[in-house]
Design an enzyme around this catalytic site. Structure first.
Site, PDB file in Angstrom:
ATOM      1  N   GLU A 170      77.348   6.920  55.888  1.00 40.21           N
ATOM      2  CA  GLU A 170      76.568   7.060  54.655  1.00 40.21           C
ATOM      3  C   GLU A 170      77.503   7.317  53.465  1.00 40.21           C
ATOM      4  OE1 GLU A 170      73.003   9.977  52.921  1.00 40.21           O
ATOM      5  OE2 GLU A 170      74.227  10.596  54.628  1.00 40.21           O
TER       6      GLU A 170
ATOM      7  N   LYS B 136      67.501   3.804  51.186  1.00 38.03           N
ATOM      8  CA  LYS B 136      66.854   4.897  51.911  1.00 38.03           C
ATOM      9  C   LYS B 136      65.455   5.162  51.377  1.00 38.03           C
ATOM     10  CE  LYS B 136      67.820   9.698  53.274  1.00 38.03           C
ATOM     11  NZ  LYS B 136      68.756  10.837  53.093  1.00 38.03           N
TER      12      LYS B 136
ATOM     13  N   CYS C 260      70.903   8.938  57.088  1.00 36.12           N
ATOM     14  CA  CYS C 260      70.845  10.397  57.145  1.00 36.12           C
ATOM     15  C   CYS C 260      69.648  10.862  57.964  1.00 36.12           C
ATOM     16  CB  CYS C 260      70.828  10.956  55.728  1.00 36.12           C
ATOM     17  SG  CYS C 260      71.013  12.756  55.640  1.00 36.12           S
TER      18      CYS C 260
END
Length: 528
Positions: free
Chosen positions: A271, A336, A386
């Site tokens: 990430e 995301k 994440c």
């Protein structure tokens, strides 16, 4: 004095349950304790009115969540933000403890109204609570009871039907049965027989999942894809400093080239591995694209993304992942969807723009809208960025859209050498089992690892080291019950709880003379 001693005993037992819960999770991982975590608090609650059950279970939950989530306070935010961070920590611990207390309050209330054993009601309400905590933009299902069993793979394979919620129910039910056995008085022959039946029921609770798990864990060979995980371990204190940008990129390129001796078919960087905007930094992009162009291996990397707005100074920022193919072009991107509340986005900021000025200093990102499936010659795959990996429903949707393997990129270095990294990593195991899909997890500072469709972990890295992991993961070959129908087990528990509440309400109405129109004795007590 006697009342004071009794009160201290109840507080002690409540705290003992909280400590046992804490010890069942990483970094301690004394998972055997999970089958006894509720026994002390059960002894307290069984003699309490609902408000007493609420208070003592709140104490239990408070101690548990304070210990489980203490690492939130280690987030290296700016000094002026730190008081807000502490306030946020207190609020989230209080919020989760309130959830925990409501489980026991409602269980005790129903047990009294319906003359049922509250220890057998708790598993149903626990599942409903964990399910609710996994929904919405404020969802935070951290510390769900089922995650204590991540290492007991033979016992948790039935999660392909129930999801992690079924495993939470199973652990809570075992606690309830053990409490029943310990608490039963055996001086009467019928009670002795009941205890004997409960003992055999307990044996079956362990034996049936174990036999199923041993049966279904497969050793068959499937088509596989070779993936290289590059754990760069870039120091957060310099990561976003432009002076170190070139050095950061060179570290990842060098490690990737070193991995080529194992002939990977996909490079994965973690990430925000790239501290720059790919679409607007031609120099960085030109450097990075040399890797897939020279090796013929596509690269998946995390990086921030920015889309300019209609007016000067406007625009949207995204936490994204980019797939750069063998020709060096950006072949796909994913932004995301489920952002960290207060860390990456202030809740409701899009509805109330004034809130966009309030954040914890880490970012002001927008949520992605597309559940993107990326292409690879071995099969389509999806990216989880994440803590998206801790949401069963979100992961299930990616799998339903055709992903044959998953890649989880993350950066847990914010929280140092605490239990956060292991807590986060072990939760991902359930996503693999629920959907019978492999997951390649790449973290900036660890834990990076491979997880097969049965939850087996391989090549896990230590934290805060620079590592390369290259391994084969099998592609998905079948759709599970959970993938197809979702959290049906949790919805079933919710239906049972609703029926119990309706039954308890009817009993209350009878007591109050509202059903038969008779004058009735007053209720033995109120909830508060």
């Amino acid at each position: 004095m006697r009342l004071l001693t009794e009160y201290r005993k109840k507080v002690f037992l409540s705290c003992l349950s909280g400590i046992l819960l804490l010890l069942s999770f990483p970094p301690f991982s004394l998972t055997f304790f999970s089958f006894f975590v509720f026994i002390p608090i059960f002894f307290v609650v069984q003699k309490e009115k609902p408000k007493g059950a609420f208070f003592f279970s709140f104490v239990c939950g408070l101690l548990f969540y304070l210990g489980l989530l203490y690492w939130i306070n280690l987030d290296p935010v700016e000094t002026w933000v730190r008081p807000l961070l502490y306030l946020g920590f207190i609020l989230i611990v209080g919020y989760l403890s309130l959830h925990f207390a409501l489980i026991f309050l409602l269980s005790r209330w129903l047990a009294i109204r319906l003359n049922l054993g509250f220890n057998f009601i708790v598993p149903f309400i626990l599942v409903v609570d964990e399910f609710i905590r996994s929904l919405g933009f404020l969802a935070f299902p951290w510390g769900s009871l089922g995650y204590t069993q991540t290492r007991h793979l033979a016992f948790i394979q039935f999660a392909e039907f129930t999801g992690v919620f079924g495993v939470s129910f199973w652990v809570a039910l075992i606690n309830g049965v053990i409490f029943e056995i310990v608490n039963l008085k055996r001086h009467h022959v019928l009670l002795f027989l009941r205890s004997f039946v409960m003992l055999w029921f307990l044996v079956l609770l362990f034996l049936v999942p174990y036999l199923y798990g041993r049966f279904c864990i497969s050793k068959k060979e499937y088509e596989k894809v070779m993936v290289a995980l590059i754990q760069g371990n870039i120091d957060q204190s310099v990561k976003w400093d432009e002076r170190f940008q070139r050095e950061t990129i060179e570290i990842f390129l060098s490690l990737s080239k070193e991995a080529m001796n194992k002939t990977p078919e996909l490079f994965v960087w973690p990430e925000t591995a790239l501290p720059t905007y790919l679409y607007y930094d031609s120099a960085a992009y030109s450097t990075i694209r040399t890797l897939p162009c020279s090796t013929g291996v596509p690269l998946l990397t995390g990086a921030p993304h920015w889309i300019p707005g209609a007016k000067l100074g406007e625009g949207r920022y995204y936490n994204s992942a980019f797939l750069i193919d063998e020709s060096g072009r950006i072949a796909g991107e994913y932004s995301k969807i489920h952002l960290v509340p207060f860390g990456e986005k202030f809740p409701l900021a899009e509805t109330f723009p004034v809130l966009r000025h309030l954040n914890f200093g880490e970012g002001d990102f927008s949520s992605g809208k597309e559940m993107t499936i990326l292409s690879h010659k071995k099969g389509p795959f999806a990216v989880l960025i994440c803590f998206e990996s801790i949401f069963p429903g979100l992961v299930r949707e990616f799998v339903k859209r055709g992903a044959r393997f998953l890649v989880n990129i993350t950066n847990d270095s914010w929280f140092g050498k605490t239990g956060a990294a292991r807590q986060h990593a072990e939760m991902v195991v359930f996503r693999a089992i629920e959907n019978r899909i492999s997951i390649a997890r790449c973290a900036n500072s660890g834990i990076s690892m491979f997880i097969d469709p049965y939850g087996r972990i391989s090549q896990a890295t230590p934290i805060f080291t620079r590592e390369i992991r290259v391994g084969e993961i099998p592609l998905k070959v079948k759709e599970t019950f959970y993938t197809k129908y979702g959290a049906l087990f949790a919805w079933g528990c919710m239906m049972i709880v609703v029926l119990l509440i309706l039954g308890g309400t009817i009993v209350v109405s009878v007591f109050e003379g509202k059903v038969r129109g008779n004058s009735a004795s007053p209720l033995p007590f109120r909830i508060f």
